[in-house]
Structures are given as structure tokens and as C-alpha cells.
Design a protein around this motif. Structure first.
Motif, PDB file in Angstrom:
ATOM      1  N   PRO A 148       0.894  -1.195  -0.130  1.00 43.28           N
ATOM      2  CA  PRO A 148       0.080  -0.090  -0.068  1.00 43.28           C
ATOM      3  C   PRO A 148       0.858   1.258   0.091  1.00 43.28           C
ATOM      4  O   PRO A 148       1.959   1.205   0.349  1.00 43.28           O
ATOM      5  N   SER A 149       0.303   2.460  -0.474  1.00 44.50           N
ATOM      6  CA  SER A 149       1.108   3.755  -0.503  1.00 44.50           C
ATOM      7  C   SER A 149       1.624   4.053   0.939  1.00 44.50           C
ATOM      8  O   SER A 149       2.755   4.508   0.921  1.00 44.50           O
ATOM      9  N   SER A 150       0.832   3.526   1.951  1.00 48.84           N
ATOM     10  CA  SER A 150       1.336   4.128   3.294  1.00 48.84           C
ATOM     11  C   SER A 150       2.571   3.467   3.755  1.00 48.84           C
ATOM     12  O   SER A 150       3.413   3.881   4.330  1.00 48.84           O
ATOM     13  N   ALA A 151       2.777   2.207   3.169  1.00 47.94           N
ATOM     14  CA  ALA A 151       3.874   1.418   3.435  1.00 47.94           C
ATOM     15  C   ALA A 151       5.164   2.299   2.883  1.00 47.94           C
ATOM     16  O   ALA A 151       6.301   2.273   3.487  1.00 47.94           O
ATOM     17  N   TYR A 152       4.926   2.715   1.835  1.00 53.05           N
ATOM     18  CA  TYR A 152       6.180   3.492   1.077  1.00 53.05           C
ATOM     19  C   TYR A 152       6.411   4.640   1.833  1.00 53.05           C
ATOM     20  O   TYR A 152       7.661   5.416   1.796  1.00 53.05           O
ATOM     21  N   LEU A 153       5.533   5.556   2.235  1.00 54.54           N
ATOM     22  CA  LEU A 153       5.668   6.733   2.670  1.00 54.54           C
ATOM     23  C   LEU A 153       5.894   6.896   4.521  1.00 54.54           C
ATOM     24  O   LEU A 153       6.490   7.927   4.790  1.00 54.54           O
ATOM     25  N   ASN A 154       5.141   6.178   5.027  1.00 55.35           N
ATOM     26  CA  ASN A 154       5.201   6.135   6.554  1.00 55.35           C
ATOM     27  C   ASN A 154       5.882   5.070   7.285  1.00 55.35           C
ATOM     28  O   ASN A 154       5.701   3.818   7.002  1.00 55.35           O
ATOM     29  N   TYR A 155       6.776   5.512   8.203  1.00 55.11           N
ATOM     30  CA  TYR A 155       7.593   4.625   8.885  1.00 55.11           C
ATOM     31  C   TYR A 155       6.718   3.808   9.825  1.00 55.11           C
ATOM     32  O   TYR A 155       6.928   2.592  10.117  1.00 55.11           O
ATOM     33  N   SER A 156       5.635   4.528  10.319  1.00 57.20           N
ATOM     34  CA  SER A 156       4.747   3.934  11.248  1.00 57.20           C
ATOM     35  C   SER A 156       3.774   2.782  10.713  1.00 57.20           C
ATOM     36  O   SER A 156       3.496   1.728  11.475  1.00 57.20           O
TER      37      SER A 156
END
Length: 262
Positions: free
Chosen positions: A40-48
Motif C-alpha cells: 500500500p502507498s502508506s508502506a512506502y511513505l510512513n515509517y509507522s
């Protein structure tokens, strides 16, 4: 592994469960190759995203179930996983090989792998120009085969890299539904024989699940290495097609091999 783990992360969970390395570093692209799906895009952008360990998130179970935690994340690049246990800090790296059915998201990687496969051109029945296969064509074949349940492409992934595959082409007709034709492709690698053997073993496990009782393969007679590999795995020569292929201005024989499962 929690049964609630999403399907797209199950191959990743298998990768971690089979690893004995204390530290694993994976590029984002390597993780996607193991999964057969995009992150998901969040995996690429967010360390959290990588640090989540509570519901409703479930993806973290892919590594935490095997005892790994996320040590470091370089956004959009790579992730470092660490396993805290009794293993020696100096234990050498061990390869992790997993084999899974190809998904439509693997089409591009399969197309690239096909072009640089180890099955040397001098042993290919078809010329190099006829071996070019587009990602679109492979994607369509994967979708159709997965829907039919009688054919499959088993993909070998070593340390996050696609290194080979085995095509199993089944039959829809009831009279020949018990048999399938196989084809092996492996990229040049120091562990290529181990990869080939693992693919053959996994193919037979798949055949048992599907009720397939016979595999067939056709090789050029001069391809002694491939013939020996299949013979070591129980395949027997059932016939020879004399001068059936024109290769480098020379007529070559083909060897027809088969294996019947009990």
C-alpha cells in the motif's frame, strides 16, 4: 500465523517462517516480489506502517509470527527486520527459497526472467525471436490458468528475487485431465540445481492436490543436464523424435519423458 492474516501477506509470512537469519534486509521491490502484490502507498511513505502491531492492522503478523521485528525503515527503499533469539550473532547468512503460484502481478517479473533464463539458447526448441513473451500475455495466461485450476506457474523466489519458474499445463478434457505438460526455466545461479529440484518437488505436491497422475516433458536430446535432472526425479524416457528440430543448421532429436504418480 494468525488465520486472520490477509491473503496478500501469506507468502511474506512463509518467507519469514522459513528464514533462520537473525537480520533480514529487504528492498521494497523484493518484498513485493515475495508477496506477488503491491504494498500500500502508506508502506512506502510512513515509517509507522511498519511499526504497527495492533488491530485492526494485520500485515505485521507476516513477520512478528516468526519472531521478527522491524529494526529500521528507509522510506521508499528498504526495511531491516531483526529476530531476537538464541542464535549466534556471527551466524552466516542462509538463503531463503520459497515457491508459490504466480499471480497476475508477477507478469512483468516473469517476462524479464524468461528473457534471461539459464536454459541456454542452444537447447531451446524455439528460436530466441519466438521466445519473447509480453507481460500482458503472461498476465492473461496466469489469470486464465488460476481460474481453471488445471494449470499453474510455480514461481521460485530466492532471497526476494525471482530466479525461476515451472509451468504446468493441464488439460480440460476428461479423458486426459489426469496428465499435464511441464516446462522449467531457471536463471543462472549458483543454486540453480537446488532451485530446479525444489520446483519439481513443489509441482508434484500441487499435482497431488489436483488429482493429476502424470507429468510429461520434452527436451532436446543434447540437453544432458536437464535430462539427468528429470531422471533423478523419477522421469523416464518414453520415446525419441528423430531429427524433429532444426537448430543451428543441424537436425536435432527430441526426448519425450514422463512420470506417473502412484
Amino acid at each position: 500465523m494468525d488465520m486472520a492474516l490477509e491473503k496478500k501477506y501469506r507468502s511474506l509470512a512463509t518467507y519469514f517462517s522459513e528464514s533462520t537469519n537473525q537480520t533480514i534486509t529487504l528492498q521494497f521491490g523484493e518484498i513485493e516480489k515475495i508477496m506477488g502484490y503491491s504494498l500500500p502507498s502508506s508502506a512506502y511513505l510512513n515509517y509507522s506502517w511498519w511499526k504497527k502491531t495492533k488491530a485492526p492492522a494485520r500485515h505485521y503478523q507476516a513477520w512478528t509470527a516468526a519472531g521478527y521485528t522491524v529494526k529500521y525503515v528507509q522510506p521508499n527503499h528498504y526495511v531491516v527486520f531483526e529476530k531476537k533469539d538464541t542464535m549466534s550473532e556471527n551466524e552466516s547468512h542462509k538463503d531463503v527459497l520459497i515457491i508459490r503460484p504466480a499471480l497476475h502481478g508477477d507478469a512483468r517479473f516473469l517476462s524479464v526472467l524468461h528473457k534471461k533464463s539459464k536454459m541456454e539458447s542452444k537447447f531451446l526448441v524455439y528460436g530466441q525471436e519466438q521466445q519473447e513473451v509480453s507481460s500482458k500475455k503472461i498476465r492473461q495466461q496466469i489469470i486464465e490458468w488460476n481460474q481453471s485450476g488445471r494449470s499453474v506457474i510455480l514461481l521460485a523466489i530466492l532471497n526476494g528475487e525471482h530466479v525461476g519458474y515451472m509451468k504446468i499445463a493441464g488439460n480440460e478434457s476428461k479423458r486426459v485431465a489426469h496428465r499435464a505438460e511441464v516446462d522449467l526455466v531457471v536463471q543462472a545461479h549458483k543454486n540453480d540445481m537446488d532451485i530446479l529440484s525444489a520446483l519439481i518437488q513443489k509441482s508434484e505436491e500441487w499435482a497431488e492436490e489436483k488429482g493429476i497422475k502424470r507429468f510429461e516433458v520434452t527436451l532436446l536430446e543434447e540437453n544432458a543436464q536437464a535430462r539427468k535432472l528429470f531422471e533423478q526425479n523419477g522421469y523416464k524416457v518414453e520415446g525419441v523424435r528423430k531429427k524433429s528440430v532444426l537448430l543451428q543448421d543441424k537436425l536435432q532429436n527430441e526426448v519425450y519423458m514422463g512420470k506417473v504418480f502412484k
